[in-house]
Design a protein around this motif. Structure first.
Motif, short mmCIF file in Angstrom:
data_model
loop_
_atom_site.label_atom_id
_atom_site.label_comp_id
_atom_site.label_asym_id
_atom_site.label_seq_id
_atom_site.Cartn_x
_atom_site.Cartn_y
_atom_site.Cartn_z
N PRO A 148 -73.32 -20.79 -2.05
CA PRO A 148 -73.93 -21.40 -3.25
C PRO A 148 -75.43 -21.13 -3.26
CG PRO A 148 -73.50 -23.08 -1.60
CD PRO A 148 -72.90 -21.81 -1.07
N PRO A 149 -76.11 -21.42 -4.36
CA PRO A 149 -77.57 -21.24 -4.39
C PRO A 149 -78.24 -21.97 -3.23
CG PRO A 149 -76.75 -21.66 -6.59
CD PRO A 149 -75.59 -21.88 -5.67
N GLY A 150 -79.11 -21.25 -2.54
CA GLY A 150 -79.76 -21.81 -1.37
C GLY A 150 -79.71 -20.83 -0.21
N THR A 151 -79.95 -21.33 1.00
CA THR A 151 -80.06 -20.47 2.18
C THR A 151 -79.39 -21.12 3.38
OG1 THR A 151 -82.16 -19.57 1.40
CG2 THR A 151 -81.66 -19.28 3.73
N SER A 152 -78.73 -20.29 4.19
CA SER A 152 -78.19 -20.74 5.48
C SER A 152 -78.73 -19.82 6.57
CB SER A 152 -76.65 -20.69 5.49
OG SER A 152 -76.11 -21.72 4.68
N VAL A 153 -79.21 -20.41 7.64
CA VAL A 153 -79.63 -19.65 8.81
C VAL A 153 -78.77 -20.12 9.98
CG1 VAL A 153 -81.51 -18.99 10.33
CG2 VAL A 153 -81.99 -19.51 7.93
N ASP A 154 -77.98 -19.18 10.53
CA ASP A 154 -77.04 -19.49 11.60
C ASP A 154 -77.56 -18.86 12.90
OD1 ASP A 154 -74.88 -20.17 13.13
OD2 ASP A 154 -73.38 -19.51 11.68
N VAL A 155 -77.94 -19.70 13.86
CA VAL A 155 -78.51 -19.24 15.13
C VAL A 155 -77.51 -19.55 16.23
CG1 VAL A 155 -80.42 -19.50 16.75
CG2 VAL A 155 -80.84 -19.68 14.28
N GLN A 156 -77.04 -18.51 16.93
CA GLN A 156 -76.06 -18.68 18.00
C GLN A 156 -76.57 -18.12 19.31
OE1 GLN A 156 -71.96 -17.77 17.03
NE2 GLN A 156 -72.35 -17.87 14.83
N ASP A 157 -76.10 -18.73 20.40
CA ASP A 157 -76.40 -18.26 21.77
C ASP A 157 -77.89 -18.11 22.00
OD1 ASP A 157 -73.66 -18.12 22.28
OD2 ASP A 157 -73.54 -16.08 21.50
N LEU A 158 -78.60 -19.20 21.87
CA LEU A 158 -80.06 -19.18 22.04
C LEU A 158 -80.44 -18.72 23.45
CD1 LEU A 158 -82.74 -19.89 20.59
CD2 LEU A 158 -82.56 -22.18 21.57
N PHE A 159 -81.39 -17.81 23.52
CA PHE A 159 -81.90 -17.24 24.77
C PHE A 159 -80.84 -16.45 25.55
CE2 PHE A 159 -84.87 -21.13 24.67
CZ PHE A 159 -85.82 -20.45 23.95
N TYR A 160 -79.82 -15.95 24.88
CA TYR A 160 -78.78 -15.18 25.58
C TYR A 160 -79.36 -13.91 26.20
CZ TYR A 160 -78.49 -11.44 22.09
OH TYR A 160 -78.77 -10.37 21.29
N ASN A 161 -80.40 -13.35 25.59
CA ASN A 161 -80.99 -12.10 26.08
C ASN A 161 -82.28 -12.32 26.86
OD1 ASN A 161 -82.43 -12.95 23.89
ND2 ASN A 161 -82.46 -11.00 22.83
N THR A 162 -82.63 -13.58 27.10
CA THR A 162 -83.79 -13.92 27.93
C THR A 162 -83.37 -15.01 28.91
OG1 THR A 162 -84.52 -15.44 26.19
CG2 THR A 162 -85.57 -13.27 26.25
N PRO A 163 -82.59 -14.65 29.92
CA PRO A 163 -82.02 -15.66 30.84
C PRO A 163 -83.07 -16.51 31.54
CG PRO A 163 -81.74 -13.43 31.72
CD PRO A 163 -82.19 -13.28 30.29
N ALA A 164 -84.26 -15.96 31.76
CA ALA A 164 -85.30 -16.77 32.42
C ALA A 164 -85.68 -17.96 31.55
CB ALA A 164 -86.53 -15.91 32.69
N ARG A 165 -85.69 -17.76 30.22
CA ARG A 165 -85.99 -18.88 29.32
C ARG A 165 -84.82 -19.85 29.24
NH1 ARG A 165 -89.35 -17.81 25.13
NH2 ARG A 165 -89.22 -20.05 24.77
N ARG A 166 -83.61 -19.33 29.27
CA ARG A 166 -82.44 -20.19 29.14
C ARG A 166 -82.33 -21.15 30.31
NH1 ARG A 166 -77.80 -19.30 25.81
NH2 ARG A 166 -76.03 -20.59 26.45
N LYS A 167 -82.82 -20.75 31.50
CA LYS A 167 -82.74 -21.63 32.67
C LYS A 167 -83.53 -22.91 32.49
CE LYS A 167 -84.19 -18.85 35.82
NZ LYS A 167 -84.59 -18.32 37.17
N PHE A 168 -84.52 -22.87 31.60
CA PHE A 168 -85.36 -24.05 31.41
C PHE A 168 -84.76 -25.05 30.42
CE2 PHE A 168 -88.40 -21.17 33.31
CZ PHE A 168 -89.16 -22.00 34.11
N LEU A 169 -83.66 -24.69 29.78
CA LEU A 169 -83.00 -25.65 28.90
C LEU A 169 -82.33 -26.74 29.73
CD1 LEU A 169 -81.36 -23.29 26.24
CD2 LEU A 169 -83.48 -24.60 26.04
N ARG A 170 -82.29 -27.95 29.16
CA ARG A 170 -81.71 -29.08 29.87
C ARG A 170 -80.24 -29.26 29.48
NH1 ARG A 170 -85.10 -29.04 33.90
NH2 ARG A 170 -87.27 -29.34 33.26
N SER A 171 -79.70 -30.41 29.79
CA SER A 171 -78.30 -30.67 29.50
C SER A 171 -78.07 -30.77 27.99
CB SER A 171 -77.86 -31.99 30.16
OG SER A 171 -78.54 -33.09 29.55
N GLU A 172 -76.83 -30.65 27.61
CA GLU A 172 -76.47 -30.74 26.19
C GLU A 172 -76.96 -32.05 25.58
OE1 GLU A 172 -72.31 -31.45 23.77
OE2 GLU A 172 -72.34 -29.90 25.32
N LYS A 173 -76.82 -33.14 26.32
CA LYS A 173 -77.24 -34.45 25.82
C LYS A 173 -78.75 -34.51 25.61
CE LYS A 173 -77.13 -39.39 26.96
NZ LYS A 173 -76.68 -40.41 27.94
#
Length: 610
Positions: free
Chosen positions: A142-167
């Motif tokens: 519909p009119p408007g915009t969607s931005v779908d971001v998946q697998d954040l930091f999948y290609n920068t594992p050093a950054r992904r290690k700094f993410l915390r728990s899902e909660k």
């Protein structure tokens, strides 16, 4: 062996930029939601999986992106919000740097779908693992915009290690959605996590809708205890809600300050707010507020930090003093400064909620005249107003006290002119009960008398010449040369406050006279605290705070002690003094001095009218 200087690839540049813009899923949500708001949307939907680490989709009904600009939107430093330097000097949008989308795309699998309002179909574009854009293709949207971001930091594992728990990540993301939703009540928001709806906030079209959003996001206690404020002056406007100091919190978790609609964490603003509350909060407690500062865009620089959390004011001292004065005046007026319809809080509710972590006082052991019950159990509260005059006429001192009965008979107009009503009893030797046309007032006698005495002592102190006490042994303080220069430039101001400090060399100060009330204070510590404030903020309230601490102790010792029996005249006199006193809502230690229990609340307690 040194490496040759070379130009970095666009993809690597974007990944480096992502280090400033994208810290965690909450950072992504903030950037995408702000883009939606800039696109004049009326609804934003946020879908999250595994705290936003697996997936984060933001969908809006804004004006969309034209087909020929869809690919350009994912290019670095591409934006429709800034065209030249004059636009940058007066930013009026939440986003403007043109870094968010390409930076996010460089550390995730991103899919962008958009449809302009005047286009029959939507287009979709995705970003490959190497940063290359695939050719746009038609899509259903519909009119408007969607931005779908998946697998954040999948290609920068050093950054992904700094993410915390899902909660933990979900908690950060939820906080971002909450603070944006508080600033834009006219926008509908929906937040879903793993298919479960966390927030479904309809657009607020009126005061009732705004209250409902406050209750949902900040709780009933915030809405009930909030004082409204709205003041303007010199191109500045401060409006919003500030919770009564007596109902402060143990954590600084409900402090929201916006500058031209942008949530900020600014030292100048924080200092002004703390200074306004400095004489009202118990040690270790934190105020709660939702405040909006509006000023011309040219007077504030939003381009201070990539995440745009910080701002810089062109007239910082003017902004600081304006915020401080407005909050100080509003807090001085307290609940009694509200209109009659809003006396129970910013939204006119009845009974006040208790302070966090404070026990609820039980009513019992009523002393004084016995209260009659002229209404039947099944009656509603319509009869209360008619009975008020008779109730007040019944409240006469015992025969032989010398008080004229006629003086105790109060007209309805007099009752409505006194928001704290008239006394009917004293219970447990501690609390005063008073009746008003719309409820019951419960007063902590000692706390109220302590605040009244404290305000009188402060008025006396500030209205006369400050009495100075020369020190028998002057106190030497070793400081840095620049700190000595700072004190030397303020000697006249400090002397007016009773503090005489001489500079004897480039790095030594000597305290020769102090305010008489502070003759036993830690003078060296006071000077160092003054220097700290002056260096950071250009002003200091340390002297006033030190004097106020002494006056507070004096007021506490002079207040009415517990278990002293008061006559009706004394109780009514206390109520009248409370109505005239500033900051009467809380005692010198930050505890509430009085609460209101509305008749609606009393009816619910006893199931009256049901």
């Amino acid at each position: 062996m040194s490496r040759p200087i070379r130009i970095l690839s666009s993809h690597l540049v974007n990944q480096i930029a992502a280090g400033e813009v994208v810290e965690r899923p909450a950072s992504v949500a903030k950037e995408l939601i702000e883009n939606s708001l800039d696109a004049a949307c009326t609804r934003v939907e946020i879908d999250v999986e595994r705290g936003g680490i697996k997936r984060l989709r933001v969908r809006d009904d804004g004006r969309g992106i034209p087909p020929d600009e869809l690919v350009l939107a994912l290019s670095r430093h591409a934006t429709s919000k800034v065209a030249d330097l004059s636009d940058l000097e007066a930013v009026s949008t939440l986003g403007f740097r043109g870094e968010a989308l390409p930076s996010i795309a460089s550390v995730s699998r991103l899919r962008l779908v958009s449809r302009s309002r005047d286009e029959p179909t939507a287009l979709e574009v995705t970003v490959g693992s190497d940063g290359a854009l695939e050719a746009p293709r038609p899509a259903a949207h519909p009119p408007g915009t969607s931005v779908d971001v998946q697998d954040l930091f999948y290609n920068t594992p050093a950054r992904r290690k700094f993410l915390r728990s899902e909660k933990t990540e979900l908690g950060h993301l939820e906080h971002v959605v909450r603070r944006i939703a508080l600033a834009r009540p006219e926008i509908a928001f929906q937040l879903r996590h793993n298919g479960r709806t966390l927030y479904d906030l309809p657009a607020a079209a009126d005061a009732a809708g705004r209250r409902a959003r406050l209750e949902t996001l900040l709780g009933n206690a915030f809405a009930e205890q909030a004082l409204t404020l709205d003041e303007e002056g010199v191109d500045l406007r401060l409006w919003g809600w500030v919770v009564r100091p007596a109902f402060s919190r143990s954590q600084a978790d409900q402090q929201f300050f916006y500058v031209n609609g942008r949530m900020v964490r600014d030292k100048l603003v924080s200092h002004a707010v703390r200074q306004a509350f400095s004489d009202l909060l118990h040690h270790g407690r934190h105020p709660a507020y939702l405040l909006f500062l509006e000023l011309p865009a040219r007077m504030v620089d939003c381009n201070v930090h990539p995440s745009k959390h910080e701002v810089r004011f062109r007239e910082g001292r003017q902004v600081h003093d304006f915020i401080f004065r407005v909050l100080q005046r509003r807090l001085s007026a307290g609940v009694l400064g509200e209109s009659p319809s809003a006396t129970g809080g910013a939204f006119g509710t009845g009974r006040g909620a208790r302070a966090e972590d404070e026990p609820v006082a039980r009513l019992g052991g009523v002393s004084g005249p016995t209260m009659r019950l002229p209404l039947a159990v099944g009656d509603g509260r319509g009869g209360y107003a008619e009975r008020l005059q008779a109730d007040l006429a019944f409240q006469r001192p015992p025969a032989g006290t010398g008080v004229d009965d006629a003086a105790e008979r109060t007209s309805r107009e007099d009752v409505e002119g006194h928001p704290l009503g008239y006394a009917i009893a004293q219970i447990n030797g501690v609390y005063l009960l008073a009746q008003t046309p719309d409820g019951l007032i419960i007063v902590d006698i000692h706390a109220a008398h302590e605040r009244i005495g404290y305000e009188r002592l402060k008025t006396s102190w500030h209205s006369g010449a400050v009495i100075r006490q020369p020190l028998l042994v002057p106190v030497s303080v070793a400081v840095a040369p620049r700190e000595a220069d700072l004190i030397a430039s303020r000697t006249d101001d400090l002397a007016a406050l009773g503090l005489v400090i001489d500079r004897i060399d480039s790095g030594t100060l000597v305290v020769r006279e102090v305010p008489a009330l502070l003759r036993q204070a830690d003078h060296e510590g006071l000077v160092r605290d003054l220097l700290s404030d002056l260096a950071v903020h250009g002003s200091s309230a340390r002297l006033d705070e030190a004097v106020n601490a002494v006056l507070s102790t004096m007021a506490c010792h002079g207040a009415v002690r517990a278990n002293r029996r008061l006559t009706l005249d004394e109780m009514n006199g206390l109520l009248r003094d409370m109505e005239r006193a500033e900051r009467i809502d809380q005692c010198n230690h930050g505890r509430p001095t009085w609460i209101r229990v509305g008749f609606d609340e009393l009816d619910r307690w006893f199931s009256r009218g049901r």
